[in-house]
Motif scaffolding. Structure first.
Motif, PDB file in Angstrom:
ATOM      1  N   MET A  17       0.807  -1.227   0.000  1.00  0.00           N
ATOM      2  CA  MET A  17       0.000   0.000   0.000  1.00  0.00           C
ATOM      3  C   MET A  17       0.836   1.271   0.000  1.00  0.00           C
ATOM      4  O   MET A  17       0.297   2.354  -0.136  1.00  0.00           O
ATOM      5  N   ARG A  18       2.130   1.155   0.119  1.00  0.00           N
ATOM      6  CA  ARG A  18       3.000   2.336   0.147  1.00  0.00           C
ATOM      7  C   ARG A  18       4.080   2.212  -0.917  1.00  0.00           C
ATOM      8  O   ARG A  18       5.261   2.141  -0.616  1.00  0.00           O
ATOM      9  N   ARG A  19       3.650   2.216  -2.156  1.00  0.00           N
ATOM     10  CA  ARG A  19       4.553   1.993  -3.274  1.00  0.00           C
ATOM     11  C   ARG A  19       5.205   3.270  -3.795  1.00  0.00           C
ATOM     12  O   ARG A  19       6.334   3.254  -4.205  1.00  0.00           O
ATOM     13  N   ASP A  45       7.372 -15.684  -0.754  1.00  0.00           N
ATOM     14  CA  ASP A  45       8.745 -15.421  -1.200  1.00  0.00           C
ATOM     15  C   ASP A  45       8.737 -14.794  -2.586  1.00  0.00           C
ATOM     16  O   ASP A  45       9.433 -13.814  -2.852  1.00  0.00           O
ATOM     17  N   HIS A  46       7.936 -15.367  -3.465  1.00  0.00           N
ATOM     18  CA  HIS A  46       7.855 -14.891  -4.845  1.00  0.00           C
ATOM     19  C   HIS A  46       7.268 -13.475  -4.900  1.00  0.00           C
ATOM     20  O   HIS A  46       7.759 -12.618  -5.633  1.00  0.00           O
ATOM     21  N   GLU A  53      10.597  -4.933  -7.758  1.00  0.00           N
ATOM     22  CA  GLU A  53      10.588  -4.325  -9.083  1.00  0.00           C
ATOM     23  C   GLU A  53      10.083  -2.877  -9.015  1.00  0.00           C
ATOM     24  O   GLU A  53       9.345  -2.513  -8.105  1.00  0.00           O
ATOM     25  N   ALA A  54      10.454  -2.094  -9.992  1.00  0.00           N
ATOM     26  CA  ALA A  54      10.049  -0.687 -10.063  1.00  0.00           C
ATOM     27  C   ALA A  54       8.546  -0.575 -10.321  1.00  0.00           C
ATOM     28  O   ALA A  54       7.970  -1.367 -11.075  1.00  0.00           O
ATOM     29  N   ASP A  55       7.925   0.435  -9.704  1.00  0.00           N
ATOM     30  CA  ASP A  55       6.487   0.652  -9.869  1.00  0.00           C
ATOM     31  C   ASP A  55       6.073   0.798 -11.328  1.00  0.00           C
ATOM     32  O   ASP A  55       5.042   0.259 -11.737  1.00  0.00           O
ATOM     33  N   LEU A  56       6.837   1.536 -12.091  1.00  0.00           N
ATOM     34  CA  LEU A  56       6.476   1.737 -13.493  1.00  0.00           C
ATOM     35  C   LEU A  56       6.454   0.411 -14.237  1.00  0.00           C
ATOM     36  O   LEU A  56       5.533   0.153 -15.024  1.00  0.00           O
ATOM     37  N   ASP A  57       7.426  -0.445 -13.990  1.00  0.00           N
ATOM     38  CA  ASP A  57       7.433  -1.768 -14.626  1.00  0.00           C
ATOM     39  C   ASP A  57       6.213  -2.573 -14.191  1.00  0.00           C
ATOM     40  O   ASP A  57       5.528  -3.175 -15.034  1.00  0.00           O
ATOM     41  N   LEU A  58       5.933  -2.581 -12.891  1.00  0.00           N
ATOM     42  CA  LEU A  58       4.778  -3.327 -12.393  1.00  0.00           C
ATOM     43  C   LEU A  58       3.490  -2.834 -13.040  1.00  0.00           C
ATOM     44  O   LEU A  58       2.659  -3.629 -13.477  1.00  0.00           O
ATOM     45  N   ALA A  68       5.102  -9.051 -18.952  1.00  0.00           N
ATOM     46  CA  ALA A  68       5.848  -9.350 -17.731  1.00  0.00           C
ATOM     47  C   ALA A  68       6.903 -10.412 -18.006  1.00  0.00           C
ATOM     48  O   ALA A  68       6.719 -11.268 -18.874  1.00  0.00           O
ATOM     49  N   PRO A  69       8.007 -10.374 -17.281  1.00  0.00           N
ATOM     50  CA  PRO A  69       8.996 -11.445 -17.397  1.00  0.00           C
ATOM     51  C   PRO A  69       8.358 -12.791 -17.040  1.00  0.00           C
ATOM     52  O   PRO A  69       7.408 -12.846 -16.236  1.00  0.00           O
TER      53      PRO A  69
END
Length: 91
Positions: A17-19, A45-46, A53-58, A68-69
């Motif tokens: 919630m705090r990205r 874990d995953h 990962e960076a927010d923009l990528d997510l 996505a990878p």
């Protein structure tokens, strides 16, 4: 010392919630509140690796702007289901 499961879930929920990007705060906090307590330790874990990962990528993965990878495709698909209406439509 191993972190207790309930503390780990609370920590991951807070990280969700705090990205930094409001859209990701909304998307991931919703997902976390519904899913984290039902995840296995391996799934947690995953998810924790995913959260690095960076927010923009997510956001681009979840909104379908970029693919996505492979390691995150299944998780992104699960998150994307509930993110409808919170992400920009594909162009």
């Amino acid at each position: 010392m191993t972190e207790p499961r309930d503390i780990r879930i609370k920590r991951l929920a807070m990280r969700s919630m705090r990205r930094g990007i409001k859209e990701m705060d909304l998307i991931l906090s919703d997902f976390a509140s519904r899913e984290l307590s039902n995840m296995s330790d391996a799934d947690l874990d995953h998810y924790e690796i995913f959260m690095e990962e960076a927010d923009l990528d997510l956001y681009q993965w979840i909104s379908g702007q970029t693919e996505a990878p492979d390691q995150f495709k299944e998780l992104v698909a699960r998150i994307s289901v509930s993110a409808k209406g919170l992400t920009a439509p594909r162009q």
